[in-house]
Write a protein that holds these residues in place. Structure first.
Motif, short mmCIF file in Angstrom:
data_model
loop_
_atom_site.label_atom_id
_atom_site.label_comp_id
_atom_site.label_asym_id
_atom_site.label_seq_id
_atom_site.Cartn_x
_atom_site.Cartn_y
_atom_site.Cartn_z
N ALA A 156 51.93 30.05 21.83
CA ALA A 156 50.95 31.13 21.73
C ALA A 156 49.53 30.60 21.82
O ALA A 156 48.65 31.24 22.41
CB ALA A 156 51.15 31.90 20.43
N GLU B 194 45.24 41.13 29.00
CA GLU B 194 44.73 40.52 27.77
C GLU B 194 43.26 40.14 27.92
O GLU B 194 42.43 40.49 27.07
CB GLU B 194 45.57 39.29 27.41
CG GLU B 194 47.02 39.58 27.06
CD GLU B 194 47.23 39.80 25.56
OE1 GLU B 194 46.23 39.99 24.84
OE2 GLU B 194 48.40 39.77 25.13
N ARG C 251 53.85 37.15 20.26
CA ARG C 251 52.39 37.27 20.39
C ARG C 251 51.77 36.86 19.07
O ARG C 251 52.22 37.28 18.01
CB ARG C 251 52.02 38.70 20.76
CG ARG C 251 50.59 38.92 21.22
CD ARG C 251 50.48 40.31 21.82
NE ARG C 251 49.15 40.59 22.36
CZ ARG C 251 48.28 41.45 21.82
NH1 ARG C 251 48.63 42.11 20.72
NH2 ARG C 251 47.11 41.66 22.38
N PRO D 244 50.35 44.20 27.15
CA PRO D 244 50.41 44.02 25.69
C PRO D 244 50.32 45.37 24.98
O PRO D 244 50.04 46.40 25.61
CB PRO D 244 49.18 43.16 25.40
CG PRO D 244 48.23 43.49 26.50
CD PRO D 244 49.07 43.76 27.71
#
Length: 362
Positions: free
Chosen positions: A90, A133, A303, A341
């Motif tokens: 991540a 993102e 995430r 997302p």
């Protein structure tokens, strides 16, 4: 152009995590390719996080090794930083996504443009996994992933007009002195003749080409120039003041109100001529769907802010136009993967372009 992508190598000095500029390239490539690469890359992180399905890479024609991806991240990143593999992966994703956002911020905000006023076009094979993102981080509300995103540069080359460009450096002050005007017009005549000669040598009639001209200018004492489009390849005494006005209008748009200095002399640095021949271009067709419906399943995706997410996984080929998709979701194609997302949504238009709403607009 963002010099970071799937092959960018992640590294650490034991304190900080960095991604790039070194790249694993195609050979040996990311560790998950199984071609001998051991350095963790962005692609390895995407596999470990679950964004890329190792069994469905390149439409399932090329399997990735998830164990090698995880091992490379654990060895090179997780252990030195005291993290587990998921947090390290991540971290790699967040660092490279922030790097992409910073580069866009540099060419927008630092040039006097607010990224929130724009729509972002995301292309390149790796952009789909990051664009929603980093656009949200910039406050960009709309993103378009073109149908030809993975080969967008190649498409551009195939469709571009034929162009020959020449430039000549001939520094001179901006004034209406006869010697200045003569030098400017001689420089323009020289670069125009060379551009037309190139067009002739390529087998095309130079008279069929459109001629375009530019002048690179700056305030005296500066090191960098601003390039001004100039309608004709010559300068006369009557147009000197108009050229200064054009320069200062562009300069103020680029660098902000109050940056022009009317009392400072201007310098002409370079003169450019382009011979441009428009080429025939095919019309883009409405994307024909195969009628197979919209196969989908679910996959866990990690995430940092949310932990494990239960995300929809949708096959692009069965996706209907104007069907709304809410994140978290992954859209899988045989040549790219697009990640939506939480908070983002998307829908396909009739031409196969994916329109994403990031939820980040003002």
């Amino acid at each position: 152009t963002i010099g970071a992508g799937g092959g960018s190598i992640a590294s650490t000095d034991g304190h900080r995590l960095a991604v790039g500029p070194e790249s694993a390239g195609a050979r040996p490539g990311p560790a998950c390719y199984g071609k001998g690469g051991t350095s963790p890359t962005v692609t390895d992180a995407l596999v470990v996080l679950g964004i890329i399905d190792p069994e469905n890479f390149f439409g399932g024609r090329y399997a990735l090794d998830a164990a090698l991806a995880r091992q490379s991240i654990e060895t090179a990143i997780a252990r030195p930083l005291g993290l587990d593999a998921m947090e390290a992966a991540a971290g790699i994703y967040d660092v490279v996504t922030a790097k992409m956002a910073d580069l866009i911020r540099k060419v927008s905000i630092e040039s006097g443009n607010d990224p929130r006023d724009f729509c972002l076009f995301a292309y390149g094979g790796a952009s789909g996994a990051h664009c929603a993102e980093f656009a949200a981080r910039l406050g960009v509300g709309k993103v378009v992933v073109p149908f030809a995103a993975p080969v967008f540069s190649a498409l551009g080359i195939a469709l571009t007009d034929l162009q020959y460009a020449h430039v000549r450096s001939e520094p001179a002050p901006l004034d209406d002195a006869p010697e200045t005007l003569a030098a400017v017009n001689a420089a323009f005549a020289d670069v125009e003749a060379r551009a037309r000669a190139d067009m002739t040598a390529s087998g095309h009639a130079p008279d069929d080409a459109e001629m375009r001209y530019r002048i690179d200018m700056r305030y005296r004492g500066q090191m960098n120039e601003v390039s001004i489009s100039w309608p004709e390849g010559r300068l006369d005494a009557a147009s000197v003041e108009g050229l200064r006005d054009a320069f200062e209008a562009l300069y103020q748009r680029r660098f902000g109100l109050g940056t022009i200095r009317r009392e400072t002399p201007l310098e002409l640095i370079s003169f450019r001529a382009e011979a441009v021949l428009e080429t025939d271009k095919p019309k883009f067709a409405v994307l024909e769907r195969n009628g197979a419906g919209m196969p989908e399943h679910r996959r866990k995706i990690y995430r940092r802010d949310d932990g494990w997410l239960d995300a929809r996984v949708i096959e692009f080929d069965g996706l209907a136009s104007n069907y709304p998709i809410e994140g978290p979701a992954v859209i899988e194609r045989d040549n790219t993967t697009i990640w939506l997302p939480p908070g983002a949504s998307g829908e396909l238009d009739a031409y196969g372009n994916l329109k994403i709403s990031t939820g980040g607009s003002r």
